[in-house]
Write an enzyme that holds these catalytic residues in place. Structure first.
Site, PDB file in Angstrom:
ATOM      1  N   GLY A  46      13.550 -16.268  -9.194  1.00  0.00           N
ATOM      2  CA  GLY A  46      12.500 -17.161  -8.707  1.00  0.00           C
ATOM      3  C   GLY A  46      11.163 -16.873  -9.380  1.00  0.00           C
ATOM      4  O   GLY A  46      10.463 -17.789  -9.819  1.00  0.00           O
ATOM      5  N   HIS A  47      10.828 -15.588  -9.470  1.00  0.00           N
ATOM      6  CA  HIS A  47       9.601 -15.205 -10.174  1.00  0.00           C
ATOM      7  C   HIS A  47       9.682 -15.610 -11.646  1.00  0.00           C
ATOM      8  O   HIS A  47       8.709 -16.100 -12.226  1.00  0.00           O
ATOM      9  CB  HIS A  47       9.376 -13.691 -10.088  1.00  0.00           C
ATOM     10  CG  HIS A  47       9.080 -13.192  -8.707  1.00  0.00           C
ATOM     11  ND1 HIS A  47       9.963 -12.399  -8.015  1.00  0.00           N
ATOM     12  CD2 HIS A  47       8.009 -13.361  -7.905  1.00  0.00           C
ATOM     13  CE1 HIS A  47       9.446 -12.096  -6.832  1.00  0.00           C
ATOM     14  NE2 HIS A  47       8.262 -12.668  -6.735  1.00  0.00           N
ATOM     15  N   ALA A  57       9.339  -6.530  -7.056  1.00  0.00           N
ATOM     16  CA  ALA A  57      10.744  -6.771  -6.706  1.00  0.00           C
ATOM     17  C   ALA A  57      11.154  -8.120  -7.292  1.00  0.00           C
ATOM     18  O   ALA A  57      11.667  -8.999  -6.598  1.00  0.00           O
ATOM     19  CB  ALA A  57      10.955  -6.715  -5.200  1.00  0.00           C
ATOM     20  N   LEU A  58      10.909  -8.272  -8.573  1.00  0.00           N
ATOM     21  CA  LEU A  58      11.043  -9.566  -9.227  1.00  0.00           C
ATOM     22  C   LEU A  58      12.491 -10.041  -9.277  1.00  0.00           C
ATOM     23  O   LEU A  58      13.426  -9.260  -9.380  1.00  0.00           O
ATOM     24  CB  LEU A  58      10.473  -9.495 -10.651  1.00  0.00           C
ATOM     25  CG  LEU A  58       8.999  -9.088 -10.778  1.00  0.00           C
ATOM     26  CD1 LEU A  58       8.560  -9.163 -12.234  1.00  0.00           C
ATOM     27  CD2 LEU A  58       8.097  -9.946  -9.904  1.00  0.00           C
ATOM     28  N   GLN A 100      -2.205  -8.071   3.702  1.00  0.00           N
ATOM     29  CA  GLN A 100      -1.557  -9.285   4.187  1.00  0.00           C
ATOM     30  C   GLN A 100      -0.343  -9.004   5.055  1.00  0.00           C
ATOM     31  O   GLN A 100       0.358  -9.926   5.474  1.00  0.00           O
ATOM     32  CB  GLN A 100      -1.178 -10.210   3.031  1.00  0.00           C
ATOM     33  CG  GLN A 100      -0.072  -9.712   2.116  1.00  0.00           C
ATOM     34  CD  GLN A 100       0.070 -10.589   0.885  1.00  0.00           C
ATOM     35  OE1 GLN A 100      -0.789 -10.627   0.017  1.00  0.00           O
ATOM     36  NE2 GLN A 100       1.178 -11.319   0.809  1.00  0.00           N
ATOM     37  N   GLN A 119       1.089 -20.883   1.903  1.00  0.00           N
ATOM     38  CA  GLN A 119       0.250 -20.048   1.048  1.00  0.00           C
ATOM     39  C   GLN A 119      -0.302 -20.868  -0.124  1.00  0.00           C
ATOM     40  O   GLN A 119      -1.478 -20.723  -0.496  1.00  0.00           O
ATOM     41  CB  GLN A 119       1.053 -18.862   0.527  1.00  0.00           C
ATOM     42  CG  GLN A 119       0.315 -18.005  -0.491  1.00  0.00           C
ATOM     43  CD  GLN A 119       1.139 -16.831  -0.962  1.00  0.00           C
ATOM     44  OE1 GLN A 119       1.152 -15.786  -0.336  1.00  0.00           O
ATOM     45  NE2 GLN A 119       1.854 -16.989  -2.075  1.00  0.00           N
TER      46      GLN A 119
END
EC number: 6.3.2.1
Length: 285
Positions: free
Chosen positions: A36-37, A32-33, A61, A155
């Site tokens: 930001g990616h 779901a790029l 996760q 993370q």
């Protein structure tokens, strides 16, 4: 641009690239790029000869099965977006079976307490799942450098601790948060917000900016109470947690200490859509 679904052909391609002394960069994603990616990909391309983007919605996760079920999966659109960004990219889009075999479960990790607070406290087993998949990707891809966004700052610190614990030879690079025009941190989950919710959710960043301002003169306790009060009557957002923590240990602040750096962290819900954000409160190295 090549798309690999299986690890063996990818590993052969990586071996060939390394034989030419190419530097390999990895940008791990769950797809779901968005821009930001792409900002991570751009930073990776600046310092690496070959950049690999992994696209995998990691089941281990997710503590909430509904969140896993609803997480957007847009591989064709993701590939098109990456093709437009650069031809010098490889995509690794494996199945769960390719990465986990028949046993889709997490390893158990000790991250020296980093996993016990905030996201770890509210999402049981989350960082065991993160550690499992990141370690597996590092072992398969053997990158020289890996790029993670600071939106998921906890993370990022967990991954740094993973490297410290395992000794895997990967340089971890944190990348600045990219925001929408209204300040909302870019996230794949934003796509589930309607126009009104998306605008209202900018309140998270507005609150963090005010926290940064208050941090210079007010106590952590005062700020904590102020934030809770701001969210109490918000028409859309429901606060899950707010914390001010030491950036290195992620321990909740009791009192400011000279020489320490701190960040403010927020997790909030719009209906069942969970959003997180954070901001640096003083200078960081």
């Amino acid at each position: 641009m090549q798309v690999f679904k299986e690890k063996t052909p990818l590993q052969e391609a990586i071996k060939a690239a390394k034989s030419k002394a190419e530097t390999i960069g990895l940008v791990p994603t769950m797809g779901a790029l968005h821009q930001g990616h792409l900002s991570l990909v751009k930073q990776a391309l600046e310092v690496c000869d070959r950049v690999i983007i992994s696209i995998f919605v990691n089941p281990t996760q997710f503590d909430n099965p509904k969140d896993l079920e609803k997480y957007p999966r847009t591989l064709p659109e993701d590939i098109k977006l990456l093709e437009e960004a650069s031809s010098n990219l490889w995509v690794f889009a494996p199945t769960a079976n390719e990465l986990y075999g028949d046993n889709i479960s997490s390893e158990q990790f000790n991250f020296d307490g980093l996993e016990q607070v905030m996201e770890g406290k509210h999402r049981k087993g989350h960082f065991d799942g993160v550690g499992t998949i990141v370690k597996r990707l590092f072992e398969i891809i053997t990158p020289h450098k890996a790029f993670f966004g600071e939106k998921d700052f906890q993370q990022l610190q967990i991954v740094r601790k993973l490297i410290e614990k395992t000794g895997l030879p990967v340089e971890i690079i944190g990348c600045p948060i990219l925001r929408e025009d209204n300040g909302l941190a870019r996230s794949s989950r934003n796509e589930r917000l309607n126009t009104n919710e998306r605008e209202k959710a900018s309140f998270i960043y507005q609150t963090l900016l005010k926290v940064k301002e208050l941090f210079g003169t007010k106590s952590a306790e005062y700020i904590h109470n102020w934030v809770k009060e701001q969210f109490t009557n918000h028409p859309v957002l429901k606060l899950e947690y707010f914390e001010i923590a030491d950036t290195r240990t992620l321990e909740k602040i009791n009192r400011k200490r000279k020489g320490n750096t701190y960040r403010a962290f927020i997790a909030a819900y719009v209906d069942d859509i969970r959003l997180i954000d954070n901001i640096a409160l003083n200078n960081e190295e």
